[in-house]
Scaffold this active site. Structure first.
Site, PDB file in Angstrom:
ATOM      1  N   PRO A   1       0.820  -1.221   0.000  1.00  0.00           N
ATOM      2  CA  PRO A   1       0.000   0.000   0.000  1.00  0.00           C
ATOM      3  C   PRO A   1       0.852   1.270   0.000  1.00  0.00           C
ATOM      4  O   PRO A   1       0.404   2.343  -0.327  1.00  0.00           O
ATOM      5  CB  PRO A   1      -0.800  -0.109   1.300  1.00  0.00           C
ATOM      6  CG  PRO A   1      -0.732  -1.536   1.692  1.00  0.00           C
ATOM      7  CD  PRO A   1       0.584  -2.049   1.199  1.00  0.00           C
TER       8      PRO A   1
ATOM      9  N   GLU B   1       1.741  -8.129   9.002  1.00  0.00           N
ATOM     10  CA  GLU B   1       1.658  -6.662   8.992  1.00  0.00           C
ATOM     11  C   GLU B   1       2.594  -6.071   7.960  1.00  0.00           C
ATOM     12  O   GLU B   1       2.658  -4.868   7.781  1.00  0.00           O
ATOM     13  CB  GLU B   1       1.970  -6.103  10.381  1.00  0.00           C
ATOM     14  CG  GLU B   1       0.862  -6.387  11.389  1.00  0.00           C
ATOM     15  CD  GLU B   1      -0.520  -6.179  10.801  1.00  0.00           C
ATOM     16  OE1 GLU B   1      -1.291  -7.156  10.725  1.00  0.00           O
ATOM     17  OE2 GLU B   1      -0.825  -5.053  10.365  1.00  0.00           O
TER      18      GLU B   1
ATOM     19  N   ARG C   1      -1.246  -9.584 -20.729  1.00  0.00           N
ATOM     20  CA  ARG C   1      -2.039  -9.251 -21.913  1.00  0.00           C
ATOM     21  C   ARG C   1      -1.283  -8.332 -22.870  1.00  0.00           C
ATOM     22  O   ARG C   1      -1.690  -8.162 -24.021  1.00  0.00           O
ATOM     23  CB  ARG C   1      -3.380  -8.669 -21.532  1.00  0.00           C
ATOM     24  CG  ARG C   1      -3.363  -7.537 -20.546  1.00  0.00           C
ATOM     25  CD  ARG C   1      -4.789  -7.082 -20.167  1.00  0.00           C
ATOM     26  NE  ARG C   1      -5.600  -6.758 -21.333  1.00  0.00           N
ATOM     27  CZ  ARG C   1      -6.572  -7.546 -21.785  1.00  0.00           C
ATOM     28  NH1 ARG C   1      -6.829  -8.678 -21.193  1.00  0.00           N
ATOM     29  NH2 ARG C   1      -7.277  -7.200 -22.846  1.00  0.00           N
TER      30      ARG C   1
ATOM     31  N   ASP D   1      -7.694  -1.770 -25.979  1.00  0.00           N
ATOM     32  CA  ASP D   1      -8.082  -1.656 -24.573  1.00  0.00           C
ATOM     33  C   ASP D   1      -8.220  -0.180 -24.215  1.00  0.00           C
ATOM     34  O   ASP D   1      -7.382   0.630 -24.610  1.00  0.00           O
ATOM     35  CB  ASP D   1      -7.004  -2.288 -23.678  1.00  0.00           C
ATOM     36  CG  ASP D   1      -7.289  -3.755 -23.451  1.00  0.00           C
ATOM     37  OD1 ASP D   1      -6.540  -4.408 -22.721  1.00  0.00           O
ATOM     38  OD2 ASP D   1      -8.283  -4.248 -24.019  1.00  0.00           O
TER      39      ASP D   1
HETATM   40  C1  LIG Z   1      -3.260  -6.756   7.289  1.00  0.00           C
HETATM   41  N1  LIG Z   1      -2.027  -6.391   6.593  1.00  0.00           N
HETATM   42  C2  LIG Z   1      -1.736  -7.320   5.505  1.00  0.00           C
HETATM   43  C3  LIG Z   1      -0.412  -6.989   4.880  1.00  0.00           C
HETATM   44  N2  LIG Z   1      -0.385  -5.616   4.435  1.00  0.00           N
HETATM   45  C4  LIG Z   1       0.789  -5.297   3.701  1.00  0.00           C
HETATM   46  C5  LIG Z   1       1.702  -4.362   4.197  1.00  0.00           C
HETATM   47  C6  LIG Z   1       2.863  -4.087   3.471  1.00  0.00           C
HETATM   48  C7  LIG Z   1       3.094  -4.722   2.270  1.00  0.00           C
HETATM   49  C8  LIG Z   1       2.207  -5.651   1.762  1.00  0.00           C
HETATM   50  C9  LIG Z   1       1.047  -5.944   2.467  1.00  0.00           C
HETATM   51  C10 LIG Z   1       0.083  -6.956   1.884  1.00  0.00           C
HETATM   52  N3  LIG Z   1      -1.151  -6.283   1.577  1.00  0.00           N
HETATM   53  C11 LIG Z   1      -1.271  -5.457   0.503  1.00  0.00           C
HETATM   54  C12 LIG Z   1      -0.340  -5.454  -0.512  1.00  0.00           C
HETATM   55  C13 LIG Z   1      -0.539  -4.571  -1.573  1.00  0.00           C
HETATM   56  C14 LIG Z   1      -1.635  -3.733  -1.570  1.00  0.00           C
HETATM   57  C15 LIG Z   1      -1.853  -2.771  -2.695  1.00  0.00           C
HETATM   58  N4  LIG Z   1      -2.743  -1.771  -2.491  1.00  0.00           N
HETATM   59  O1  LIG Z   1      -1.219  -2.877  -3.755  1.00  0.00           O
HETATM   60  C16 LIG Z   1      -2.513  -3.782  -0.513  1.00  0.00           C
HETATM   61  N5  LIG Z   1      -2.341  -4.642   0.506  1.00  0.00           N
HETATM   62  C17 LIG Z   1      -0.768  -4.635   5.441  1.00  0.00           C
HETATM   63  C18 LIG Z   1      -2.092  -5.022   6.078  1.00  0.00           C
END
Ligand SMILES: CN1CCN(c2ccccc2CNc2ccc(C(N)=O)cn2)CC1
Length: 246
Positions: free
Chosen positions: A89, A116, A154, A169
């Site tokens: 994220p 996490e 793709r 696309d």
């Molecule tokens: C409960 N935790 C699960 C692990 N997570 C986390 C934290 C850091 C990295 C990967 C993750 C894996 N999650 C992802 C991965 C990608 C995306 C995206 N937006 O590309 C959303 N989420 C934090 C929250």
């Protein structure tokens, strides 16, 4: 193109090689997909891949060593040097231009985090780029990795038959897609735009372009902000907007 995925859930990631465009790309040898499970790189009896976070707080953090060993083996599996991408994220927002750039590379290693997240030292030591598929949190990076795999596949030459060529696309044009219709011609009193029934290809292309421009202007004006429309497109958009006013 070769993509290696470092993941605790290889069965989940490998689903992409089972069906659809990605499945066909793997079958045709256009996409070479391999998974590496950090749990196979643990040395303790419990095959531990996570541990409690320094500083306290909820949840667990993925340990460096099993990830590092898995990435090392993934790197060694092919002589071609990979770009190592961490799906998170906190990454840059993925868009079609970014996908095209990744799809043009010979090799990718995608790291899918769970818990996490992963120990920051792994990011410092092994990760080249961090990418996000959107501003929301998933329970793991696997689905994000699968999105990257699909979007890249793709674009690989030969992956799509001509019937659904990626060039048309919507995001390849930088516009949203036009509406689509198929049989029956009338459904619950709703017909199909006459122009699509007439077989006049130039008129049909014109209508589709006008719809793409109009819908982009209505739903995603941000996509038009940095785009200078040529005279023909500007005229189509004006026509679309006039027809809305009618
Ligand atoms: C409960 N935790 C699960 C692990 N997570 C986390 C934290 C850091 C990295 C990967 C993750 C894996 N999650 C992802 C991965 C990608 C995306 C995206 N937006 O590309 C959303 N989420 C934090 C929250």
């Amino acid at each position: 193109m070769r993509i290696d995925v470092v993941t605790l859930f290889p069965d989940l990631v490998n689903c992409v090689s089972g069906c659809g465009v990605t499945g066909r790309a793997v079958e045709r040898g256009i996409l070479d997909l391999h998974c590496w499970n950090p749990r196979d790189y643990t040395e303790d009896r419990h095959r531990t891949v996570d541990d409690r976070p320094y500083g306290g707080g909820p949840g667990m953090v993925m340990k460096v060593e099993p990830l590092r060993r898995a990435i090392h083996d993934a790197r060694q599996a092919d002589t071609v040097p990979p770009l190592v991408v961490y799906m998170s994220p906190q990454g840059r927002r993925l868009d079609q231009d970014a996908v095209q750039r990744l799809a043009d590379l010979p090799r990718l290693i995608l790291i899918a985090g769970r818990y996490e997240g992963i120990d920051e030292r792994l990011v410092e030591l092994e990760v080249d780029e961090e990418w996000s598929i959107g501003d929301y949190v998933l329970s793991g990076g696997e689905l994000a990795a699968m999105v990257v795999i699909d979007a890249c596949a793709r674009l690989l030459p030969g992956a799509l038959g001509d019937e659904d060529s990626a060039q048309q696309d919507s995001f390849m044009t930088g516009l949203l897609d036009c509406p689509h219709y198929t049989r029956p011609e009338v459904y619950e009193g709703r017909g199909v735009p006459q122009v699509l029934l007439g077989g006049h290809h130039a008129e049909i292309e014109r209508w589709r372009r006008k719809q793409a421009l109009g819908r982009t202007w209505q739903r995603r004006p941000d996509l038009l902000e940095h785009r200078v429309l040529d005279e023909a497109d500007q005229r189509l958009l004006d026509e679309y907007r006039r027809e809305l006013a009618d």
